[in-house]
Design a protein around this motif. Structure first.
Motif, mmCIF file in Angstrom:
data_model
loop_
_atom_site.group_PDB
_atom_site.id
_atom_site.type_symbol
_atom_site.label_atom_id
_atom_site.label_comp_id
_atom_site.label_asym_id
_atom_site.label_seq_id
_atom_site.Cartn_x
_atom_site.Cartn_y
_atom_site.Cartn_z
ATOM 1 N N LYS A 244 0.836 -1.204 0.000
ATOM 2 C CA LYS A 244 0.000 0.000 0.000
ATOM 3 C C LYS A 244 0.871 1.253 0.000
ATOM 4 N N LEU A 245 1.892 1.219 0.849
ATOM 5 C CA LEU A 245 2.806 2.363 0.934
ATOM 6 C C LEU A 245 3.575 2.559 -0.369
ATOM 7 N N LEU A 246 4.013 1.458 -0.978
ATOM 8 C CA LEU A 246 4.747 1.546 -2.241
ATOM 9 C C LEU A 246 3.852 2.021 -3.383
ATOM 10 N N GLU A 247 2.546 1.695 -3.311
ATOM 11 C CA GLU A 247 1.606 2.208 -4.313
ATOM 12 C C GLU A 247 1.499 3.723 -4.216
ATOM 13 N N ASN A 248 1.523 4.241 -2.984
ATOM 14 C CA ASN A 248 1.521 5.698 -2.803
ATOM 15 C C ASN A 248 2.774 6.324 -3.404
ATOM 16 N N CYS A 249 3.897 5.625 -3.268
ATOM 17 C CA CYS A 249 5.152 6.113 -3.868
ATOM 18 C C CYS A 249 5.051 6.148 -5.381
ATOM 19 N N SER A 250 4.312 5.205 -5.951
ATOM 20 C CA SER A 250 4.234 5.063 -7.417
ATOM 21 C C SER A 250 3.383 6.131 -8.082
ATOM 22 N N LYS A 251 2.826 7.055 -7.294
ATOM 23 C CA LYS A 251 2.015 8.119 -7.884
ATOM 24 C C LYS A 251 2.871 9.152 -8.614
ATOM 25 N N SER A 252 4.181 9.065 -8.434
ATOM 26 C CA SER A 252 5.099 9.875 -9.245
ATOM 27 C C SER A 252 6.261 8.980 -9.652
ATOM 28 N N SER A 253 7.130 9.482 -10.528
ATOM 29 C CA SER A 253 8.272 8.684 -10.978
ATOM 30 C C SER A 253 9.464 8.805 -10.041
ATOM 31 N N TYR A 254 9.325 9.606 -8.967
ATOM 32 C CA TYR A 254 10.411 9.770 -8.015
ATOM 33 C C TYR A 254 10.778 8.424 -7.378
ATOM 34 N N ASN A 255 12.078 8.109 -7.385
ATOM 35 C CA ASN A 255 12.597 6.905 -6.730
ATOM 36 C C ASN A 255 12.009 5.631 -7.337
ATOM 37 N N CYS A 256 11.575 5.712 -8.599
ATOM 38 C CA CYS A 256 10.829 4.590 -9.189
ATOM 39 C C CYS A 256 11.665 3.313 -9.269
ATOM 40 N N ILE A 257 12.980 3.417 -9.426
ATOM 41 C CA ILE A 257 13.833 2.224 -9.515
ATOM 42 C C ILE A 257 13.739 1.417 -8.227
ATOM 43 N N ASN A 258 13.934 2.089 -7.090
ATOM 44 C CA ASN A 258 13.871 1.392 -5.800
ATOM 45 C C ASN A 258 12.460 0.918 -5.470
ATOM 46 N N VAL A 259 11.477 1.752 -5.812
ATOM 47 C CA VAL A 259 10.084 1.393 -5.511
ATOM 48 C C VAL A 259 9.686 0.115 -6.248
ATOM 49 N N TYR A 260 10.014 0.023 -7.540
ATOM 50 C CA TYR A 260 9.650 -1.172 -8.315
ATOM 51 C C TYR A 260 10.423 -2.403 -7.837
ATOM 52 N N ASN A 261 11.659 -2.206 -7.440
ATOM 53 C CA ASN A 261 12.420 -3.343 -6.905
ATOM 54 C C ASN A 261 11.736 -3.930 -5.673
ATOM 55 N N TYR A 262 11.331 -3.069 -4.751
ATOM 56 C CA TYR A 262 10.719 -3.577 -3.518
ATOM 57 C C TYR A 262 9.275 -4.020 -3.709
ATOM 58 N N LYS A 263 8.624 -3.504 -4.744
ATOM 59 C CA LYS A 263 7.321 -4.067 -5.102
ATOM 60 C C LYS A 263 7.505 -5.526 -5.528
ATOM 61 N N ALA A 264 8.552 -5.771 -6.312
ATOM 62 C CA ALA A 264 8.851 -7.135 -6.768
ATOM 63 C C ALA A 264 9.109 -8.052 -5.578
ATOM 64 N N VAL A 265 9.867 -7.541 -4.590
ATOM 65 C CA VAL A 265 10.142 -8.325 -3.371
ATOM 66 C C VAL A 265 8.832 -8.714 -2.695
ATOM 67 N N CYS A 266 7.913 -7.758 -2.571
ATOM 68 C CA CYS A 266 6.624 -8.024 -1.926
ATOM 69 C C CYS A 266 5.803 -9.041 -2.724
ATOM 70 N N TYR A 267 5.794 -8.876 -4.052
ATOM 71 C CA TYR A 267 5.010 -9.798 -4.881
ATOM 72 C C TYR A 267 5.534 -11.224 -4.773
ATOM 73 N N ILE A 268 6.857 -11.379 -4.699
ATOM 74 C CA ILE A 268 7.427 -12.728 -4.547
ATOM 75 C C ILE A 268 6.979 -13.341 -3.234
ATOM 76 N N LYS A 269 6.992 -12.539 -2.174
ATOM 77 C CA LYS A 269 6.583 -13.062 -0.858
ATOM 78 C C LYS A 269 5.104 -13.441 -0.855
ATOM 79 N N GLN A 270 4.308 -12.818 -1.745
ATOM 80 C CA GLN A 270 2.888 -13.162 -1.853
ATOM 81 C C GLN A 270 2.638 -14.267 -2.885
ATOM 82 N N GLY A 271 3.730 -14.682 -3.581
ATOM 83 C CA GLY A 271 3.574 -15.703 -4.610
ATOM 84 C C GLY A 271 3.025 -15.155 -5.916
ATOM 85 N N ARG A 272 3.038 -13.852 -6.064
ATOM 86 C CA ARG A 272 2.519 -13.220 -7.300
ATOM 87 C C ARG A 272 3.713 -12.980 -8.232
#
Length: 408
Positions: free
Chosen positions: A107-135
């Motif tokens: 949820k917090l990372l989705e709020n970060c994704s409302k702009s392109s700021y820090n998008c590299i790190n945000v997408y990396n940690y979104k991927a980490v979360c999705y793996i932990k959820q099996g997505r």
């Protein structure tokens, strides 16, 4: 094709190919050659923004506003507060990931994704979360977004390897396939984030470098024979109370300044005139300083540096206790520099460095002092170059020009 244009084109090509660090390096090289290069400043600021280096992006945007009055840079600077809040979301998301609170982290990372700021790190940690959820498919999509911008990103490559090991992705990473649609992505990013003038560059293929004067021009005057002075009777000046009162009522600060300069300290004035003059002086110290500063900045925008200098010197004389004082000193130095008065420019830059060592323009001031001194006093040039290098190691101004001075 001139040097600046060639370097910028290489920087853009490297970005399009996913070599973000090399693109930033080439932007620095381009800016070193022409510190007011709008295209290079735009690109570097956006790449720093993608990487999450907000302070560096802010510095570059500020420089672009000063050099080019860039509208997009102004807009980003106005929106910085929102990005600082997104940084808080990002930090909180990392803490949630450590606590295995994955849903909250996303949820917090989705709020970060409302702009392109820090998008590299945000997408990396979104991927980490999705793996932990099996997505796993979502994880793959997230890291490919990272790799389209930064193909050498270690964290994204590590996550991709993990997905390969899990059998989610078959085979090796195919960069060729990955970057085929990159050109379209770049255009979308640049339009969506309104960042900079790359589109104009691609249309016109033209960059206009500005030349910065570094030497004071001294004009030789022909010697004239002294003329005989003709004695003219001097008229005694009379304090015009009604004229000054009208200037005060109408906030005619130029006329007020003229009266205060001429009559301040004159003990022959009547009591009522002294009171009126005191009121006029108070107006100069407050509203007058702001008026002269605003007039000067408007003139700077139209490149009328002589007119700007006149207004800034008026603001400087009465502005010591005003909140604009630091800006007044800095821009006074700028007007001297742009009217080829190196000595005057250095005097005001030195004053800024002495009074506002932690000020917003300190990096620019140190750079200018180093560059202006290099052909005049190399020891002073080195002193300011060292101060810039030590205090602002990641500064946009800490470039090859400074390195050359330090190596002399």
């Amino acid at each position: 094709m001139d040097k600046t244009k060639r370097i910028y084109k290489k920087a853009l090509q490297n970005f399009e190919n996913g070599y973000i660090d090399k693109a930033i390096e080439l932007c620095d090289e381009c800016i070193s050659a022409d510190i007011s290069s709008n295209s290079a400043l735009d690109l570097k600021a956006m790449l720093c923004y993608f990487k999450g280096n907000l302070n560096e992006a802010k510095t570059v945007w500020k420089l672009n506003v000063e050099a080019n009055d860039d509208i997009s840079a102004k807009r980003y600077l106005n929106d910085v507060a929102a990005d600082e809040e997104r940084l808080n979301y990002y930090v909180r998301a990392l803490k949630c990931i450590k606590k295995m609170e994955i849903k909250e982290a996303l949820k917090l990372l989705e709020n970060c994704s409302k702009s392109s700021y820090n998008c590299i790190n945000v997408y990396n940690y979104k991927a980490v979360c999705y793996i932990k959820q099996g997505r796993y498919k979502k994880a793959e999509e997230s890291i490919e977004k990272v790799l389209k911008i930064d193909r050498n990103n270690e964290k994204a490559l590590s996550i991709k390897k993990e997905l390969i090991d899990l059998g989610v992705i078959k085979g090796k990473i195919s960069f060729k396939k990955m970057y085929k649609p990159l050109a379209a992505l770049v255009v979308i990013l640049l339009i969506a984030f309104g960042g900079f003038e790359i589109k104009n560059y691609l249309k016109t293929n033209k960059v206009e470098p500005k030349k910065v004067a570094t030497k004071k021009v001294i004009k030789k005057e022909s010697v004239k024979k002294p003329e005989k002075k003709i004695e003219v009777p001097v008229k005694e000046e009379v304090f015009n109370t009604s004229e000054l009162q009208g200037a005060v009522d109408n906030k005619n600060f130029d006329k007020i300044y003229e009266y205060v300069e001429k009559w301040q300290g004159n003990n022959s004035l009547k009591v009522n005139d002294k009171i009126l003059l005191s009121k006029a002086t108070d107006m100069l110290l407050n509203e007058g300083v702001e008026y002269f500063y605003k007039s000067a900045t408007d003139l700077i925008k139209s490149k009328n540096y002589e007119g700007a200098k006149i207004n800034l010197l008026k603001a400087y004389k009465y502005g010591e206790k005003n909140y604009l004082y630091a800006d007044i000193i800095y821009f006074t130095g700028e007007t001297y520099k742009n009217t080829n008065d190196v000595e005057g420019a250095m005097n005001y830059y030195k004053l800024y460095d002495q009074k506002f060592e932690k000020g917003s323009y300190e990096e620019t001031v140190l750079y200018n002092l180093a560059i202006l001194n290099k052909d005049v006093n190399i020891e002073d040039a080195k002193k300011y170059a060292e101060k810039l290098s030590d205090n602002y190691p990641k500064s946009i101004y800490n470039n090859s020009n400074i390195t050359n001075i330090l190596n002399k």
